[in-house]
Motif scaffolding. Structure first.
Motif, mmCIF file in Angstrom:
data_model
loop_
_atom_site.group_PDB
_atom_site.id
_atom_site.type_symbol
_atom_site.label_atom_id
_atom_site.label_comp_id
_atom_site.label_asym_id
_atom_site.label_seq_id
_atom_site.Cartn_x
_atom_site.Cartn_y
_atom_site.Cartn_z
ATOM 1 N N PRO A 1 0.808 -1.224 0.000
ATOM 2 C CA PRO A 1 0.000 0.000 0.000
ATOM 3 C C PRO A 1 0.839 1.271 0.000
ATOM 4 O O PRO A 1 1.929 1.314 0.566
ATOM 5 C CB PRO A 1 -0.804 -0.108 1.297
ATOM 6 C CG PRO A 1 -0.047 -1.024 2.169
ATOM 7 C CD PRO A 1 0.701 -1.968 1.264
ATOM 8 N N PHE B 1 -0.168 4.095 5.686
ATOM 9 C CA PHE B 1 0.389 2.773 5.353
ATOM 10 C C PHE B 1 1.648 2.950 4.502
ATOM 11 O O PHE B 1 1.649 2.716 3.297
ATOM 12 C CB PHE B 1 -0.670 1.896 4.674
ATOM 13 C CG PHE B 1 -1.756 1.489 5.634
ATOM 14 C CD1 PHE B 1 -1.640 0.326 6.387
ATOM 15 C CD2 PHE B 1 -2.868 2.285 5.826
ATOM 16 C CE1 PHE B 1 -2.621 -0.033 7.306
ATOM 17 C CE2 PHE B 1 -3.858 1.946 6.736
ATOM 18 C CZ PHE B 1 -3.735 0.786 7.477
ATOM 19 N N GLU C 1 4.249 1.357 3.932
ATOM 20 C CA GLU C 1 4.969 0.084 3.967
ATOM 21 C C GLU C 1 6.043 -0.031 2.894
ATOM 22 O O GLU C 1 6.976 -0.820 3.018
ATOM 23 C CB GLU C 1 3.968 -1.074 3.841
ATOM 24 C CG GLU C 1 3.032 -1.128 5.022
ATOM 25 C CD GLU C 1 1.873 -2.083 4.830
ATOM 26 O OE1 GLU C 1 2.098 -3.230 4.440
ATOM 27 O OE2 GLU C 1 0.721 -1.659 5.055
ATOM 28 N N ARG D 1 -6.099 -7.790 -0.988
ATOM 29 C CA ARG D 1 -7.539 -8.067 -1.119
ATOM 30 C C ARG D 1 -8.249 -7.055 -1.997
ATOM 31 O O ARG D 1 -9.377 -7.287 -2.430
ATOM 32 C CB ARG D 1 -8.206 -8.168 0.261
ATOM 33 C CG ARG D 1 -8.536 -6.868 0.924
ATOM 34 C CD ARG D 1 -9.157 -7.066 2.300
ATOM 35 N NE ARG D 1 -9.400 -5.786 2.917
ATOM 36 C CZ ARG D 1 -8.459 -5.016 3.469
ATOM 37 N NH1 ARG D 1 -7.192 -5.435 3.501
ATOM 38 N NH2 ARG D 1 -8.753 -3.859 3.981
ATOM 39 N N HIS D 2 -7.597 -5.910 -2.286
ATOM 40 C CA HIS D 2 -8.224 -4.930 -3.190
ATOM 41 C C HIS D 2 -7.962 -5.281 -4.660
ATOM 42 O O HIS D 2 -8.383 -4.544 -5.546
ATOM 43 C CB HIS D 2 -7.675 -3.526 -2.922
ATOM 44 C CG HIS D 2 -7.649 -3.152 -1.467
ATOM 45 N ND1 HIS D 2 -8.773 -3.126 -0.685
ATOM 46 C CD2 HIS D 2 -6.624 -2.797 -0.654
ATOM 47 C CE1 HIS D 2 -8.441 -2.760 0.555
ATOM 48 N NE2 HIS D 2 -7.149 -2.565 0.588
HETATM 49 N N1 URP Z 1 -1.570 -3.647 5.824
HETATM 50 C C1 URP Z 1 -2.040 -3.102 4.720
HETATM 51 O O1 URP Z 1 -1.673 -3.462 3.618
HETATM 52 N N2 URP Z 1 -2.971 -2.138 4.895
HETATM 53 C C2 URP Z 1 -3.391 -1.294 3.845
HETATM 54 C C3 URP Z 1 -4.733 -0.763 4.064
HETATM 55 C C4 URP Z 1 -5.801 -1.675 3.581
HETATM 56 O O2 URP Z 1 -5.572 -2.446 2.656
HETATM 57 O O3 URP Z 1 -6.900 -1.615 4.121
#
Ligand code: URP
Length: 384
Positions: free
Chosen positions: A200, A205, A207, A236-237
């Motif tokens: 992300p 975020f 990261e 997941r997006h």
């Molecule tokens: N840990 C992470 O990837 N968070 C990003 C925010 C999200 O995907 O909701």
């Protein structure tokens, strides 16, 4: 934006809706109702003593004539970090190991076959800070780091497959850091690992300061309890990320996450559930709980004042099934263990009904995508 004072969507609906309306709302929001699992009373006592929520649900699946049910119990664990983020690193890791060992003990009492922890479970989610020390000191070898050895013990002791999402340091290859999930077989052997494919760059975020996009593709792990895969958090997006795990044969896809209310809470109930539907598989969405405060203030270039916390991690872990049904979520305000009983036969049963794999037109998309990623691609827009 609600913090811990809003317990859960389910409790709110149950509190305010008349029973007949509640049934209809749940039918629409949650699909076919799951059955409450009959878990041992000793497990509930241990959960109360350990101050975490224990929830057990089973999906109803039709019996077949030619195949026996393929019944599996998965355990989803969501937890706060037990110690403040400025506690020495080893103390924090030890406290987390102790906390998870206690929850895994209860999972074993509940007959869990596969247990999965939250994203980067061995540390506070410090990637918002963009500071390197001490946070990079939480990184470990996926093959033989202290947390993998701890999980191997758990796997052997309880005969469970353990999915352990960690911050990985790959010392064999230039000390590179990765956001990795280690999969440990119920025999205690390390079956393999998978790395977070999508990093992300949104809100706090930050990261991408710490690790790169995963380079291991979409591995699926054959276990005695079914074929499993791990789509880490932000993945997941990305519908194609789920799709590739499914194309490689995943029957259960775990989604260990760390995400906060302001950003994603309205997406949370939709995305993993949609992935289960679209890919004829089970998905297990796991989120951490509570607030984590860091010693120094930080900003993320989005105009917000300097702050020391990440916002509220809203828990709400749940399991979704290929037919679109889902369990209630764990609470937003407490540590929890969700035990879900799945019959993997539901994957093929749903596929036979809806036929998304059969109607998928993957060849057409593969060709179009191969063209679309070329630098000189011009979008297929028809104009007058
Ligand atoms: N840990 C992470 O990837 N968070 C990003 C925010 C999200 O995907 O909701």
């Amino acid at each position: 934006m609600a913090g811990a004072e809003f317990e859960s969507l389910e409790r709110c609906l149950e509190k305010h809706l008349p029973l007949a309306d509640l049934r209809e709302v749940k039918r629409i929001l949650y699909g076919k109702e799951t059955r409450e699992l009959d878990l041992p009373s000793g497990a509930f006592e241990a959960a109360t003593k350990g101050d975490f929520e224990l929830l057990g649900c089973a999906f109803e699946v039709a019996e077949e004539q030619q195949r026996r049910p393929r019944t599996v119990r998965v355990g989803l664990v969501q937890n706060r970090t037990p110690l403040p983020a400025d506690t020495p690193v080893v103390k924090q890791v030890t406290a987390l190991h102790r906390r998870i060992a206690a929850i895994a003990e209860v999972a074993a009492m509940c007959g869990v076959n596969i247990i999965c922890f939250q994203e980067a479970w061995i540390m506070p989610f410090a990637f918002c800070t963009r500071e390197k020390l001490p946070w990079t000191e939480f990184a470990e070898s996926a093959e033989d780091g202290p947390t993998t050895r701890f999980c191997q013990e758990l796997a052997r002791k309880h005969g469970m497959v353990v999915v352990s999402p960690i911050l990985e340091r790959d010392s064999e290859h230039g000390d590179v850091l990765w956001n990795t999930a280690v999969v440990i077989s119920n025999s205690g052997a390390v079956l393999g690992k998978t790395r977070k494919n999508h990093i992300p760059r949104v809100g706090d975020f930050n990261e991408s300061t710490y690790y790169m996009e995963g380079n291991l593709g979409h591995p699926v792990f054959q276990t005695p309890f079914g074929r499993i895969a791990v789509n880490i958090c932000y993945g997941r997006h990305h519908p194609l990320n789920w799709l590739m795990f499914s194309i490689n044969g995943a029957e259960i896809i775990f989604n260990p996450s760390a995400t906060t209310g302001v950003l994603s809470e309205s997406l949370w109930p939709v995305e993993a559930r949609n992935a289960a539907i679209a890919n004829h598989c089970f998905t297990c969405a796991i989120n951490r709980v509570g607030e984590e405060r860091f010693p120094n203030e930080f900003t993320s270039g989005d105009g917000k004042k300097a702050h020391q916390d990440f916002g509220y991690f809203y828990g709400s872990s749940y399991v979704a099934a290929p037919d679109g049904s889902r369990t209630p979520g764990l609470p937003r305000d407490r540590d929890g263990l969700l035990v879900a009983e799945l019959d993997l036969n539901l994957c093929r049963q749903t596929s036979d009904i809806w036929g998304f794999k059969m109607t998928g037109r993957y060849g057409m998309y593969a060709q179009e995508l191969a063209e679309a990623v070329k630098p000189n691609y011009s979008p297929n827009i028809v104009k007058e």
